[in-house]
Design a protein around this motif. Structure first.
Motif, short mmCIF file in Angstrom:
data_model
loop_
_atom_site.label_atom_id
_atom_site.label_comp_id
_atom_site.label_asym_id
_atom_site.label_seq_id
_atom_site.Cartn_x
_atom_site.Cartn_y
_atom_site.Cartn_z
N ASP A 1 0.71 -1.14 -0.01
CA ASP A 1 -0.06 -0.54 -0.35
C ASP A 1 0.69 1.57 0.12
OD1 ASP A 1 -2.23 -1.77 0.20
OD2 ASP A 1 -2.38 -1.41 2.30
N TYR A 2 2.13 1.25 0.47
CA TYR A 2 2.58 2.52 0.65
C TYR A 2 4.29 2.39 -0.61
CZ TYR A 2 0.81 2.04 4.81
OH TYR A 2 -0.05 2.04 6.08
N ILE A 3 3.94 1.03 -1.46
CA ILE A 3 5.45 1.31 -1.81
C ILE A 3 5.42 1.89 -2.90
CG2 ILE A 3 5.06 -0.75 -3.96
CD1 ILE A 3 7.89 -2.00 -3.29
N ARG A 4 4.71 2.40 -3.71
CA ARG A 4 4.29 3.83 -4.84
C ARG A 4 4.49 4.87 -4.28
NH1 ARG A 4 -0.81 2.80 -8.34
NH2 ARG A 4 -1.80 3.16 -6.15
N LYS A 5 5.23 5.47 -3.15
CA LYS A 5 6.15 6.34 -2.53
C LYS A 5 6.68 6.66 -1.60
CE LYS A 5 1.84 8.09 0.43
NZ LYS A 5 1.23 9.21 0.30
N PRO B 1 15.74 6.93 -0.05
CA PRO B 1 16.03 6.43 1.48
C PRO B 1 14.80 5.57 2.39
CG PRO B 1 16.34 8.93 1.72
CD PRO B 1 15.82 9.16 -0.26
N CYS B 2 13.72 5.47 1.45
CA CYS B 2 13.14 5.09 1.72
C CYS B 2 13.21 3.42 1.93
CB CYS B 2 11.80 5.39 1.41
SG CYS B 2 9.84 6.49 2.42
N ALA B 3 13.45 3.16 0.79
CA ALA B 3 13.46 2.01 -0.50
C ALA B 3 14.85 1.68 -0.13
CB ALA B 3 14.07 2.16 -1.86
N GLN B 4 16.05 2.41 0.23
CA GLN B 4 17.15 1.61 0.93
C GLN B 4 16.78 1.22 2.36
OE1 GLN B 4 20.47 4.37 3.03
NE2 GLN B 4 21.79 4.03 1.80
N ILE C 1 10.92 -7.12 -5.31
CA ILE C 1 10.66 -6.24 -4.31
C ILE C 1 11.28 -4.51 -4.20
CG2 ILE C 1 9.93 -5.58 -1.86
CD1 ILE C 1 9.67 -8.39 -1.47
N LEU C 2 12.74 -4.65 -4.66
CA LEU C 2 13.52 -3.25 -4.98
C LEU C 2 13.03 -3.23 -5.85
CD1 LEU C 2 16.01 -2.41 -3.66
CD2 LEU C 2 17.45 -3.45 -4.68
N TYR C 3 13.47 -3.89 -6.97
CA TYR C 3 12.80 -3.10 -8.12
C TYR C 3 11.52 -2.40 -7.69
CZ TYR C 3 10.76 -2.51 -12.83
OH TYR C 3 10.63 -2.06 -13.96
N GLN C 4 10.16 -3.03 -7.43
CA GLN C 4 9.10 -1.53 -7.40
C GLN C 4 8.71 -0.91 -6.39
OE1 GLN C 4 6.65 -5.03 -6.34
NE2 GLN C 4 4.16 -3.59 -5.82
N MET C 5 10.32 -0.85 -5.17
CA MET C 5 10.71 0.47 -4.69
C MET C 5 10.87 1.31 -5.70
SD MET C 5 12.25 -1.19 -1.45
CE MET C 5 11.09 -2.72 0.16
N PHE C 6 11.36 1.42 -6.49
CA PHE C 6 11.66 2.47 -7.67
C PHE C 6 10.90 2.39 -8.43
CE2 PHE C 6 15.65 1.44 -5.14
CZ PHE C 6 15.95 3.17 -4.78
N THR D 1 14.21 5.48 13.48
CA THR D 1 12.97 6.06 12.91
C THR D 1 13.29 6.51 11.48
OG1 THR D 1 13.01 7.54 14.30
CG2 THR D 1 10.77 8.26 12.81
N PRO D 2 11.88 5.46 11.09
CA PRO D 2 11.41 5.23 9.19
C PRO D 2 11.67 6.63 8.33
CG PRO D 2 10.67 4.21 10.65
CD PRO D 2 11.27 4.55 11.66
N PRO D 3 12.48 6.61 7.70
CA PRO D 3 12.58 7.93 6.67
C PRO D 3 10.93 7.64 5.91
CG PRO D 3 14.12 6.08 5.75
CD PRO D 3 13.05 5.78 6.55
N ARG D 4 10.07 9.53 5.93
CA ARG D 4 8.96 9.78 5.59
C ARG D 4 9.38 9.24 3.94
NH1 ARG D 4 6.43 13.29 8.92
NH2 ARG D 4 5.45 13.81 7.01
N LEU D 5 7.20 8.80 3.74
CA LEU D 5 6.65 8.71 2.73
C LEU D 5 7.06 10.18 1.93
CD1 LEU D 5 4.69 5.77 3.71
CD2 LEU D 5 6.72 5.68 2.76
#
Ligand SMILES: Nc1ncnc2c1ncn2[C@@H]1O[C@H](COP(=O)(O)OP(=O)(O)OP(=O)(O)O)[C@@H](O)[C@H]1O
Length: 598
Positions: free
Chosen positions: A195-199, A203-206, A305-310, A383-387
């Protein structure tokens, strides 16, 4: 096979041929042991619940606070010095004050969180401790009928062994009653990664890729291969840390040499081409070819999944599973130019047909893409990076139903936005000039790949009218309708296990909304049409369920879910389709829908 307490329904032994219908009549007891040969769930009327992670004596019930953590610590430091936030010590406040036996009566059940092929997961609050859990409820009859008993046991066993990593959903208890099995799990309140991956920003992906890699490493160190890693099986907890779920397809007790996929252990034979009902997009080539199962198969999924994150979608996508498999087996995928070079390079070095050529976990950790990342415990404390702000495409109206901020946060409860024909003034019933300037096909292309749509158009042309094209297509779950008395436990359960159907839903440029199907001879037909031009139409998202929505007409209501897509995407398209179909009905249609057709 061990059957120490009568005829147990579920045992750790994966070959459960002895399960028969009579078992369903027994009042079952949950028993957890660490011995793979001991029954996981055995019959014993003296007890009703057992917490997992107990020592080897099944009858002794031990709270998580008293449990000894076995196996490697997740940061690979001596257990005595490491403060895993989810170890039993940290869980001490949850220590049951009275009886350790738990059953249905000890929980207040709430919202449905999600549905899998053999289970329904609901929120539940312990009525004594007030602690919230997610309870995975498995219908015994269904798993026996569908021959899935072994998967339930594998999941139980894997979670039992892996529950002490902060990136893996924790199994607290299991219990069962006459009809159902209950897995009491930690609650991942922020829903699925999908639900979040498109955002995701870089830094989020990393960050999330690093967490995922850490979890995979831990799983593999425990001689387990997950085999079904995908964004839908990666949840986010209240702190936006990942929690991997769904170990039903896992391979346990992995040895270092690759395991033949058709070895004796049923679990090691995924039968991939037959059994993937939803998405096959993360399956590795070696699993597809039924050759063997190895740790590198999870690394392949990690690469996807890494590909999808980008890119926002997995690398191997197509209109049907056959095409997906072909793309995987021929390594047909492209990395867009805007993917950062280090990420692109890492993806390329993972998505290799030969598993031996793929980077190992250690090599991935050392890759420049992860420069500056400290793996291990710190990963779970920062703390996780912001979307990034929503990528949502606004429609030319301000309908709150289409506001992404109401869609992307499952925890935001009081939302009742909907498309309502009668009172949604910006959504004129005639084709407004504003709207007419926009092709529904264009809109659809923003959320669905044009090549995919072309495939659907090709495949379903026989049921389309002249000048009509598919502008959105997808498999959706048609859910049983919820009533008003969900507080009553028995009604609640009978409702959630009512039959669900998976159907192909097409929305067309003429504004038709069609459930279509193919028979065994390949003949295509329209099974049902939702009359979205109806007066009184309401299209509503379901609060707390970003993948679910309802379509109400005066005569019928459809409750729909798409596990792979946000409901908001469907609502957007259905809303447009409704306007188009109304315009057609009124004879005021412009020529645009014809001009965009094939
Ligand atoms: N602990 C949890 N917290 C929040 N939501 C959860 C939790 N566990 C599962 N869910 C939700 O329920 C859905 C179904 O769960 P799960 O995948 O474990 O079921 P399954 O029957 O094993 O599914 P599958 O058909 O993929 O094998 C998940 O996709 C997720 O959305």
């Amino acid at each position: 096979m061990s059957k120490t307490h009568g005829s147990g329904i579920f045992s750790n032994d994966v070959s459960l041929d002895y399960v028969h219908k009579n078992d369903l009549k027994k009042e079952d007891t949950v028993t957890a042991t660490e011995s793979p040969k001991s029954p996981v769930l055995a019959n014993d009327s003296s007890a009703h619940t057992v917490e997992v992670n107990s020592p080897s004596t099944p009858q002794v019930m031990i709270s998580p606070a008293e449990t000894t953590v076995k196996g490697p610590d997740f940061v690979r430091t001596p257990p005595s010095t490491h403060a895993n936030p989810e170890t039993p010590t940290a869980a001490a406040p949850d220590r049951p004050q009275q009886s350790l036996k738990k059953g249905v009566k000890d929980f207040k059940f709430g919202e449905i969180l999600g549905e899998g092929s053999y289970s329904t997961v609901v929120t539940a609050t312990d009525i004594v401790t007030h602690r919230e859990y997610a309870i995975k409820i498995v219908d015994k009859r269904h798993v026996i009928k569908e021959n899935k008993v072994k998967y339930v046991n594998i999941e139980k066993d894997a979670l039992h062994r892996l529950s002490h990593h902060p990136g893996i959903i924790r199994l607290y208890f299991t219990f069962q009653d006459e009809y159902r099995l209950y897995f009491v799990l930690s609650l991942a309140s922020n829903g699925e990664l999908s639900d979040y991956i498109r955002k995701f920003t870089e830094p989020c992906a990393q960050f999330y890729a690093a967490q995922l890699l850490d979890v995979i490493d831990y799983i593999h160190e425990n001689n387990i291969i997950h085999r079904d890693l995908k964004p839908e099986n990666i949840l986010l907890d209240e702190n936006m840390r990942i929690k991997v779920i769904d170990f039903g397809s896992a391979k346990l007790n992995v040895v270092d040499t690759p395991i033949k996929a058709d070895s004796e252990d049923g679990a090691s034979k995924p039968d991939a081409r037959k059994s993937f009902v939803g998405t096959a997009e993360y399956v590795s080539p070696e699993v597809l070819l039924d050759k063997y199962v190895c740790r590198a198969s999870d690394i392949w999924a990690f690469g996807c999944i890494l590909y999808q994150m980008f890119v926002g979608r997995p690398p191997f996508r197509a209109a049907n599973e056959y095409q997906v498999f072909q793309n995987i087996l021929h390594l047909r995928y492209e990395i867009p130019d805007d993917v950062p070079p280090s990420a692109a390079e890492l993806i390329r070095e993972i998505l290799l047909l030969d598993p031996k050529e793929r980077l190992t976990i250690n090599e991935i950790r050392e890759h420049p893409f992860f420069e500056g990342v400290t793996f291990g415990k710190p990963l779970w404390e920062v703390t996780p990076p912001r979307l990034k702000p929503s990528l949502y495409i606004n429609l030319p109206n301000d309908n709150p139903a289409l506001d992404p901020s109401t869609m992307l946060k499952p925890s935001d409860t009081p939302v009742e936005p909907s498309f309502n024909r009668e009172n949604a003034s910006p959504l004129s019933l005639t084709l407004s000039s504003n709207f007419a300037s926009m092709s529904s096909l264009q809109l659809a292309e923003k959320s669905q790949n044009a090549a995919e749509l072309a495939e659907f158009n090709n495949e379903w042309s026989v049921i389309l009218q002249p000048g009509e094209a598919v502008c959105r297509a997808g498999i959706v779950n048609v859910l049983p309708l919820a009533g008003s008395s969900e507080t009553e436990v028995h009604r609640f359960f009978s409702k959630i296990f009512r039959k669900r159907r998976r159907r192909l839903l097409l929305i067309t440029t003429l504004g038709r909304c069609l459930f279509v199907s193919k028979n065994s001879d390949g003949e295509k037909s329209i099974k049902e049409e939702i009359p979205i031009q109806s007066v009184g139409l309401r299209i509503k998202p379901v609060p707390n369920s970003p993948n679910r929505w309802t379509v109400e007409t005066p005569t019928k209501t459809w409750s729909l879910a798409d596990p792979h897509c946000l409901a908001s995407d469907w609502i957007e398209c259905l809303t447009n389709a409704s306007m188009i179909s109304t315009a057609h009905a009124n004879g005021s249609v412009s020529s645009f829908s014809r001009s965009v057709a094939r």
